[in-house]
Motif scaffolding. Structure first.
Motif, short mmCIF file in Angstrom:
data_model
loop_
_atom_site.label_atom_id
_atom_site.label_comp_id
_atom_site.label_asym_id
_atom_site.label_seq_id
_atom_site.Cartn_x
_atom_site.Cartn_y
_atom_site.Cartn_z
N GLU A 173 -0.14 2.98 -4.01
CA GLU A 173 0.01 3.94 -2.65
C GLU A 173 0.85 4.25 -2.29
OE1 GLU A 173 -2.65 1.41 0.26
OE2 GLU A 173 -4.30 1.04 -1.64
N MET A 174 1.00 5.81 -2.63
CA MET A 174 2.21 6.25 -2.28
C MET A 174 2.48 6.89 -0.88
SD MET A 174 4.52 5.75 -4.45
CE MET A 174 4.98 5.51 -6.15
N THR A 175 2.91 6.19 0.63
CA THR A 175 3.27 7.70 1.10
C THR A 175 4.25 6.99 2.02
OG1 THR A 175 3.09 5.06 2.59
CG2 THR A 175 0.85 6.20 2.60
N ALA A 176 5.11 7.55 3.49
CA ALA A 176 6.10 7.88 3.15
C ALA A 176 6.53 6.40 4.27
CB ALA A 176 6.66 8.90 4.59
N VAL A 177 7.59 6.35 4.09
CA VAL A 177 8.15 4.42 4.36
C VAL A 177 9.87 4.58 5.08
CG1 VAL A 177 8.61 1.92 3.37
CG2 VAL A 177 6.95 3.51 2.06
N ASP A 178 9.43 3.06 6.15
CA ASP A 178 10.94 3.22 6.49
C ASP A 178 11.66 1.68 6.21
OD1 ASP A 178 13.16 3.06 8.23
OD2 ASP A 178 11.04 1.97 10.43
N LEU A 179 12.76 1.87 5.48
CA LEU A 179 12.96 1.31 4.06
C LEU A 179 13.35 0.21 5.55
CD1 LEU A 179 13.74 0.32 1.32
CD2 LEU A 179 15.72 1.49 2.07
N THR A 180 13.80 0.71 6.68
CA THR A 180 15.03 -0.28 7.50
C THR A 180 13.99 -1.61 7.90
OG1 THR A 180 16.14 1.54 7.72
CG2 THR A 180 16.44 -0.36 9.65
N GLY A 181 12.87 -0.56 8.56
CA GLY A 181 11.45 -1.82 8.93
C GLY A 181 11.65 -2.72 8.29
N LEU A 182 10.91 -2.05 6.67
CA LEU A 182 10.78 -3.32 5.62
C LEU A 182 11.74 -4.32 5.77
CD1 LEU A 182 9.52 -0.96 2.50
CD2 LEU A 182 8.70 -2.39 4.53
N VAL A 183 13.39 -3.97 5.70
CA VAL A 183 14.09 -5.23 5.50
C VAL A 183 14.10 -5.89 6.17
CG1 VAL A 183 16.96 -5.48 5.11
CG2 VAL A 183 15.49 -3.18 3.83
N ALA A 184 14.17 -5.61 7.30
CA ALA A 184 14.00 -6.60 8.44
C ALA A 184 12.99 -7.87 8.84
CB ALA A 184 13.77 -4.94 9.65
N ASP A 185 12.41 -6.76 8.12
CA ASP A 185 10.59 -8.19 8.18
C ASP A 185 11.11 -8.92 7.25
OD1 ASP A 185 9.24 -6.44 9.88
OD2 ASP A 185 7.88 -5.04 8.65
N ILE A 189 11.85 6.29 2.66
CA ILE A 189 11.82 6.34 1.64
C ILE A 189 9.92 7.93 2.00
CG2 ILE A 189 11.01 5.54 -0.60
CD1 ILE A 189 12.37 3.05 -0.51
N PRO A 190 10.86 9.07 0.77
CA PRO A 190 9.75 9.82 1.36
C PRO A 190 8.14 9.37 0.32
CG PRO A 190 11.18 10.92 1.00
CD PRO A 190 11.38 9.79 0.39
N GLN A 191 8.43 8.39 -0.82
CA GLN A 191 7.10 8.43 -1.81
C GLN A 191 7.44 6.79 -1.83
OE1 GLN A 191 3.95 9.83 -2.23
NE2 GLN A 191 4.49 11.48 -0.93
N ALA A 192 6.70 5.94 -1.70
CA ALA A 192 6.60 4.56 -1.55
C ALA A 192 4.96 3.78 -1.29
CB ALA A 192 7.59 4.75 -1.40
N ASP A 193 5.00 2.80 -2.00
CA ASP A 193 4.41 1.76 -1.48
C ASP A 193 4.97 0.61 -0.97
OD1 ASP A 193 2.64 -0.98 -1.76
OD2 ASP A 193 1.58 0.46 -3.40
N ALA A 194 4.63 0.70 0.49
CA ALA A 194 5.50 -0.12 1.77
C ALA A 194 5.03 -1.48 0.69
CB ALA A 194 5.23 -0.20 2.94
N LEU A 195 3.85 -2.15 0.48
CA LEU A 195 3.18 -3.29 0.49
C LEU A 195 4.07 -3.83 -0.76
CD1 LEU A 195 1.44 -5.73 1.12
CD2 LEU A 195 0.06 -4.77 -0.61
N ARG A 196 4.08 -3.03 -2.37
CA ARG A 196 4.87 -2.69 -2.97
C ARG A 196 6.67 -3.19 -3.06
NH1 ARG A 196 1.50 -6.30 -5.72
NH2 ARG A 196 0.00 -5.02 -6.60
N LEU A 197 7.03 -2.48 -2.45
CA LEU A 197 8.15 -3.13 -1.36
C LEU A 197 8.63 -4.04 -1.19
CD1 LEU A 197 10.00 0.70 -0.79
CD2 LEU A 197 9.94 -0.46 -3.19
N GLY A 198 7.77 -4.42 -0.31
CA GLY A 198 8.04 -5.29 0.62
C GLY A 198 8.16 -6.73 -0.27
N GLN A 199 6.91 -6.40 -1.01
CA GLN A 199 7.44 -7.43 -2.06
C GLN A 199 7.91 -7.64 -2.62
OE1 GLN A 199 4.32 -7.32 -4.64
NE2 GLN A 199 4.53 -9.40 -5.80
N VAL A 200 9.41 -6.85 -3.62
CA VAL A 200 10.17 -6.78 -4.02
C VAL A 200 11.34 -7.46 -3.10
CG1 VAL A 200 11.99 -5.75 -4.90
CG2 VAL A 200 9.55 -4.71 -5.56
N LEU A 201 11.18 -6.44 -1.76
CA LEU A 201 12.28 -7.98 -0.93
C LEU A 201 12.45 -9.02 -0.46
CD1 LEU A 201 12.67 -4.12 1.46
CD2 LEU A 201 14.36 -5.28 -0.62
N ASP A 202 10.78 -9.38 -0.59
CA ASP A 202 10.70 -10.58 0.16
C ASP A 202 11.45 -11.79 -0.99
OD1 ASP A 202 9.54 -10.12 2.32
OD2 ASP A 202 7.31 -10.34 1.29
#
Length: 472
Positions: free
Chosen positions: A307-319, A344-357
């Motif tokens: 589910e692609m939307t604009a994502v704030d990578l900074t917030g994902l890393v902080a979480d 990130i202009p187009q990204a799935d926040a849930l999935r990228l958060g899963q990668v960082l976690d």
């Protein structure tokens, strides 16, 4: 005067060529006829010269005889030279009459067969033919006579000690002055070593053919197994998806009821609340595992959905940093984060958060107490780069290539009984590549590991703040 067309001339010349004495009346013409005389023709020049002095009036005939004698001497010299070559050649040279009686047996034949010339001259060639061979000698002789020339063949012959030897024989006809075949010349070569090499080569070729057949058979088995696996693969994916779905439903229900019970935890003694907490953590772990299996099944089926939307990578890393903070504190790890404002202009926040976690939890899990874990995120051109570096046990070189394979776990992780399924990094790789990014790592055993993510991105808005965190 003797002429070439005369019968006496031919007899005279034949006698000289054979080294014999010829006695006959000769009509010698000098200036006038001197009558009938007896002339002795001999191959020795001295004897001819003596006859010439006696028969001075037959000077023409004497001169002719001397010329013939010289011709015979030259011929004998050539024959002696040829005989020397035949005697010293390494091959066996054997001559025989048509009735197979041996008339010549050189040193090469002595060496090859073990018989001396004295033992073989006058004997039959059949003496060196094996007892069971009743056809090869006559058949090849007939073939030579039919060809009216040389004939070569390979056969076994018998030595004096009874052993057999592989030989190559070249037959040639021997002719008399009238051109009739009166004997056979044989050049015999030992080909035992060649036959041995040929036999060894044939054995090697046969082994190679056997190996090729075995390889072909193994390849056909592998292909058949692969075809079978290809047929089973969709069934496996369907099975995993079905089972995972069936597991997810009751696990979700269990978690829901656990949440309700834990909301009223004041009604439970401390020990029971502890037990409920253990059940809650393990049910969540099972639910994550089921989710991972479902995601892997989707990736294999090519049905991954983002589910692609604009994502704030900074917030994902902080979480993600906040998610690993309790374990880091428990292990007294130094946890450092330095993240630029990145969008990130187009990204799935849930999935990228899963990668960082996943990446951060691995760093904390594999870093011993008192170690450190750091997170950096910055822009590199048109890509966002996230680096997670730890001072953990590191990864052996032979394991690094397989680290992103499904269900793969390093030997060190198994030896140290560190929990995990081996799916985390495989899922992370699939998610990152689904975002047109890359994931890689660099590691040294005992020195720690650095995992690097690269994703298409742009600088964050001016309202976004740089995230910096240090936990000591």
């Amino acid at each position: 005067m003797l002429h070439g067309s005369d019968t006496k001339y031919r007899m005279f010349r034949a006698a000289l060529l054979r080294g014999r004495t010829w006695l006959t009346p000769v009509c010698a013409l000098a200036c006038a006829t001197v009558g009938a005389s007896w002339f002795i023709a001999d191959t020795m020049v001295e004897r001819i010269a003596m006859v010439g002095s006696v028969l001075a009036s037959a000077s023409t005939a004497v001169f002719f005889a001397v010329q013939l004698a010289r011709e015979v001497n030259r011929r004998n010299e050539r024959l002696l030279a040829l005989a020397g070559i035949v005697e010293t050649t390494g091959d066996a040279v054997v001559a025989a009459k048509l009735d197979r009686t041996i008339t010549a047996w050189n040193s090469g034949a002595e060496n090859l067969f073990g018989y001396t010339a004295e033992e073989m001259l006058g004997q039959s060639v059949q003496r060196i033919v094996p007892a069971g061979d009743t056809t090869s000698l006559q058949a090849n002789l007939d073939h030579m006579l039919e060809k009216d020339g040389m004939h070569t063949y390979e056969v076994k012959r018998q030595r004096k000690d009874g052993s057999l030897v592989d030989v190559e024989i070249t037959l040639s006809p021997l002719r008399d002055l009238s051109g009739d075949v009166v004997g056979i010349s044989s050049i015999i070569r030992d080909i035992s070593e060649r036959r041995q090499f040929e036999g060894e080569r044939e054995q090697l070729l046969e082994r190679e053919r056997d190996a090729r057949r075995d390889a072909e058979y193994a390849r056909s088995l592998v292909e058949e197994q692969n075809r079978h696996l290809v047929e089973l693969d969709p069934m496996k994916d369907d099975f995993v998806a079905s089972v995972s779905h069936e597991l997810r439903t009751p696990l979700t229900s269990i978690n829901g009821y656990l949440d309700l019970m834990l909301e009223d935890d004041e009604d439970f003694p401390a020990t029971q609340r502890q037990y409920l907490g253990v059940v809650r953590r393990n049910s969540e772990r099972l639910l994550r595992l089921v989710g991972d299996l479902l995601f892997v099944a989707q990736v294999d089926a090519g049905r991954i959905s983002l589910e692609m939307t604009a994502v704030d990578l900074t917030g994902l890393v902080a979480d993600a940093v906040e998610g690993v903070r309790p374990v880091a504190e428990e292990k007294h790890l130094e946890l450092v984060a330095d993240v630029e404002p990145i969008e990130i202009p187009q990204a799935d926040a849930l999935r990228l958060g899963q990668v960082l976690d996943n990446v951060l939890s691995n760093a904390v899990k594999f870093t011993p107490a008192e170690g450190s874990v750091s997170v950096r995120a910055f822009l590199d051109g048109t890509h966002a780069v996230v680096e997670v570096e730890d001072t953990g046990m590191g990864i052996a070189p032979e394991d690094q290539a397989r680290l992103f394979d499904r269900f793969f776990r390093t030997a060190a992780a198994g030896h140290m009984a560190i929990p995990g399924t081996g799916l985390g990094l495989a899922i992370a790789k699939a998610i990152v590549e689904g975002h047109d990014g890359t994931i890689s790592l660099a590691s040294e055993p005992g020195q720690g590991t650095t995992v690097r993510l690269e994703l298409p991105a742009q600088s964050g808005s001016t309202e976004s703040a740089r995230y910096v965190e240090t936990l000591l």
